[in-house]
Design a protein around this motif. Structure first.
Motif, PDB file in Angstrom:
ATOM      1  N   ALA A  57       0.814  -1.216   0.000  1.00  0.00           N
ATOM      2  CA  ALA A  57       0.000   0.000   0.000  1.00  0.00           C
ATOM      3  C   ALA A  57       0.850   1.270   0.000  1.00  0.00           C
ATOM      4  O   ALA A  57       0.357   2.350   0.320  1.00  0.00           O
ATOM      5  CB  ALA A  57      -0.928   0.002   1.210  1.00  0.00           C
ATOM      6  N   LYS A  58       2.114   1.165  -0.376  1.00  0.00           N
ATOM      7  CA  LYS A  58       2.981   2.353  -0.407  1.00  0.00           C
ATOM      8  C   LYS A  58       2.384   3.399  -1.349  1.00  0.00           C
ATOM      9  O   LYS A  58       1.956   3.088  -2.462  1.00  0.00           O
ATOM     10  CB  LYS A  58       4.393   1.988  -0.854  1.00  0.00           C
ATOM     11  N   GLY A  59       2.369   4.633  -0.882  1.00  0.00           N
ATOM     12  CA  GLY A  59       1.827   5.712  -1.695  1.00  0.00           C
ATOM     13  C   GLY A  59       0.308   5.769  -1.715  1.00  0.00           C
ATOM     14  O   GLY A  59      -0.282   6.562  -2.452  1.00  0.00           O
ATOM     15  N   LYS A  60      -0.340   4.940  -0.881  1.00  0.00           N
ATOM     16  CA  LYS A  60      -1.808   4.919  -0.809  1.00  0.00           C
ATOM     17  C   LYS A  60      -2.278   5.736   0.403  1.00  0.00           C
ATOM     18  O   LYS A  60      -1.492   6.358   1.103  1.00  0.00           O
ATOM     19  CB  LYS A  60      -2.312   3.474  -0.694  1.00  0.00           C
ATOM     20  N   ARG A  61      -3.583   5.704   0.658  1.00  0.00           N
ATOM     21  CA  ARG A  61      -4.190   6.490   1.733  1.00  0.00           C
ATOM     22  C   ARG A  61      -4.507   5.586   2.934  1.00  0.00           C
ATOM     23  O   ARG A  61      -5.239   4.626   2.806  1.00  0.00           O
ATOM     24  CB  ARG A  61      -5.474   7.153   1.243  1.00  0.00           C
ATOM     25  N   LEU A  62      -3.937   5.948   4.095  1.00  0.00           N
ATOM     26  CA  LEU A  62      -4.163   5.180   5.321  1.00  0.00           C
ATOM     27  C   LEU A  62      -5.166   5.920   6.204  1.00  0.00           C
ATOM     28  O   LEU A  62      -5.052   7.131   6.419  1.00  0.00           O
ATOM     29  CB  LEU A  62      -2.854   5.004   6.093  1.00  0.00           C
ATOM     30  N   ASP A  86     -14.310   4.180  -0.562  1.00  0.00           N
ATOM     31  CA  ASP A  86     -13.083   4.555  -1.278  1.00  0.00           C
ATOM     32  C   ASP A  86     -12.469   5.866  -0.811  1.00  0.00           C
ATOM     33  O   ASP A  86     -11.750   6.532  -1.569  1.00  0.00           O
ATOM     34  CB  ASP A  86     -13.331   4.603  -2.795  1.00  0.00           C
ATOM     35  N   LYS A  87     -12.709   6.240   0.451  1.00  0.00           N
ATOM     36  CA  LYS A  87     -12.041   7.416   1.002  1.00  0.00           C
ATOM     37  C   LYS A  87     -10.640   7.062   1.493  1.00  0.00           C
ATOM     38  O   LYS A  87      -9.787   7.937   1.628  1.00  0.00           O
ATOM     39  CB  LYS A  87     -12.867   7.997   2.151  1.00  0.00           C
ATOM     40  N   PHE A  88     -10.436   5.784   1.821  1.00  0.00           N
ATOM     41  CA  PHE A  88      -9.139   5.267   2.243  1.00  0.00           C
ATOM     42  C   PHE A  88      -8.839   3.996   1.457  1.00  0.00           C
ATOM     43  O   PHE A  88      -9.748   3.326   0.968  1.00  0.00           O
ATOM     44  CB  PHE A  88      -9.144   4.943   3.744  1.00  0.00           C
ATOM     45  N   ASP A  89      -7.537   3.677   1.385  1.00  0.00           N
ATOM     46  CA  ASP A  89      -7.127   2.422   0.748  1.00  0.00           C
ATOM     47  C   ASP A  89      -6.867   1.323   1.771  1.00  0.00           C
ATOM     48  O   ASP A  89      -7.085   0.141   1.493  1.00  0.00           O
ATOM     49  CB  ASP A  89      -5.864   2.654  -0.080  1.00  0.00           C
ATOM     50  N   VAL A  90      -6.407   1.724   2.951  1.00  0.00           N
ATOM     51  CA  VAL A  90      -6.171   0.799   4.060  1.00  0.00           C
ATOM     52  C   VAL A  90      -6.644   1.487   5.334  1.00  0.00           C
ATOM     53  O   VAL A  90      -6.441   2.698   5.495  1.00  0.00           O
ATOM     54  CB  VAL A  90      -4.681   0.425   4.205  1.00  0.00           C
ATOM     55  N   VAL A  91      -7.273   0.727   6.237  1.00  0.00           N
ATOM     56  CA  VAL A  91      -7.707   1.299   7.517  1.00  0.00           C
ATOM     57  C   VAL A  91      -7.274   0.388   8.661  1.00  0.00           C
ATOM     58  O   VAL A  91      -7.057  -0.814   8.465  1.00  0.00           O
ATOM     59  CB  VAL A  91      -9.241   1.498   7.571  1.00  0.00           C
ATOM     60  N   THR A  92      -7.151   0.984   9.857  1.00  0.00           N
ATOM     61  CA  THR A  92      -6.735   0.224  11.036  1.00  0.00           C
ATOM     62  C   THR A  92      -7.877   0.192  12.047  1.00  0.00           C
ATOM     63  O   THR A  92      -8.175   1.180  12.689  1.00  0.00           O
ATOM     64  CB  THR A  92      -5.497   0.864  11.686  1.00  0.00           C
TER      65      THR A  92
END
Length: 303
Positions: free
Chosen positions: A136-141, A190-196
């Motif tokens: 997910a490098k360069g994506k939205r966390l 689709d507001k984030f690419d990965v979430v915690t």
């Protein structure tokens, strides 16, 4: 719940949190509810406490105060306007750092496998093609809340070892989603690419595990696990504590501990509802159990 009733509840909560409660004034017990899911669901999940606690504690009324975010409950506890709350480990650490004598942790829950911890879990949409967080490098966390353990503190401190750099530089952007539930909805939108977010890590991924935000959203029909993949899992995090105000009368503290300790046996459905999933029981804890999280918060965030 109608919009008017919701507004009235919020108004009562604000007034009550602005007015300190005297230690001897125990006609009413005030319980703070952390942000993370919508207010109506939080109130519905904890309705059984309103039904059961007055008789168990010998008070006239139990009032629930759903805060907009974690800090609302933290400030209520520090100000002495809330009597009981269930906190995440990082939110408890925030209270402790500000005033170690404000509240006392007394119980935490036990997972169905006997452990007293859970996991921060990174999710991505299945159709994104992301299968591990390093992809997910360069994506939205997306993080959940600044005072969330699994939704911020643990990812902030644990991810650099996996990514090889800080999340702020690895990802194109990092932002907060407004609580765990809204965060996952943001992923689906689709507001984030990965979430915690968080889950027990016990049981089947297809069911959202046995407990946690993921399981709660599956149970409410808000999340289909076929749409997401797990891309990261943290080390085990201590389950958050139930806390009460330190200056409560000892007899009242004893009644509170007795009620909650017996709840998994006396009314498992109520226990499951207030804890957002399946657990085995409660077990006693003290502040010592949370010292690693307290020290991690001091180092990474401060107060």
């Amino acid at each position: 719940m109608t919009a008017i009733k919701t507004l009235l509840m919020a108004t009562v909560a604000v007034v009550s949190i602005a007015t300190p409660v005297l230690a001897q004034d125990m006609d009413v017990i005030r319980i703070g509810l952390l942000g993370g899911e919508n207010e109506a669901d939080r109130l519905a999940d904890t309705q059984c406490l309103i039904d059961k606690l007055p008789a168990a504690l010998g008070v006239k009324e139990v009032q629930l105060f759903p805060a907009a975010d974690y800090d609302g409950v933290v400030q209520g506890l520090l100000g002495g306007t809330l009597d009981i709350a269930g906190l995440g480990a990082s939110a408890y650490a925030k209270v402790y750092i500000a005033d170690p004598k404000a509240v006392e942790p007394f119980l935490t829950n036990v997972q169905t496998d006997g452990s007293t911890g859970y996991y921060a879990i990174g999710l991505a949409k299945k159709d994104s093609g992301i299968t591990t967080i390093t992809e997910a490098k360069g994506k939205r966390l997306g993080y959940a809340d600044p005072d969330s353990t699994s939704g911020y503190l643990v990812p902030l401190t644990a991810l650099p070892a996996v990514l090889g750099e800080k999340p702020d530089t690895f990802f194109a952007s990092t932002d907060f989603g407004g609580g765990h539930e809204n965060l996952v909805l943001g992923l689906l939108d689709d507001k984030f690419d990965v979430v915690t977010t968080w889950g027990s890590g016990v049981g089947e991924f297809s069911e959202g595990y046995t407990s946690g935000n993921i399981r709660s959203m599956v149970d409410k029909g808000m999340l289909d696990m076929e749409d997401v993949v797990e891309v990261w899992r943290s080390p085990l995090i201590p389950n958050g504590p139930l806390v009460y105000r330190s200056n409560l009368d000892q007899a009242m503290k004893d009644k509170i501990v007795k009620f909650y300790s017996e709840l998994p046996t006396t009314d498992y459905e109520c226990f499951r509802s207030i804890e957002n999933g399946d657990f085995k029981s409660y077990t006693p804890v003290t502040s010592d159990f949370y010292m690693p999280i307290i020290e991690a918060r001091k180092a990474a965030i401060g107060g």
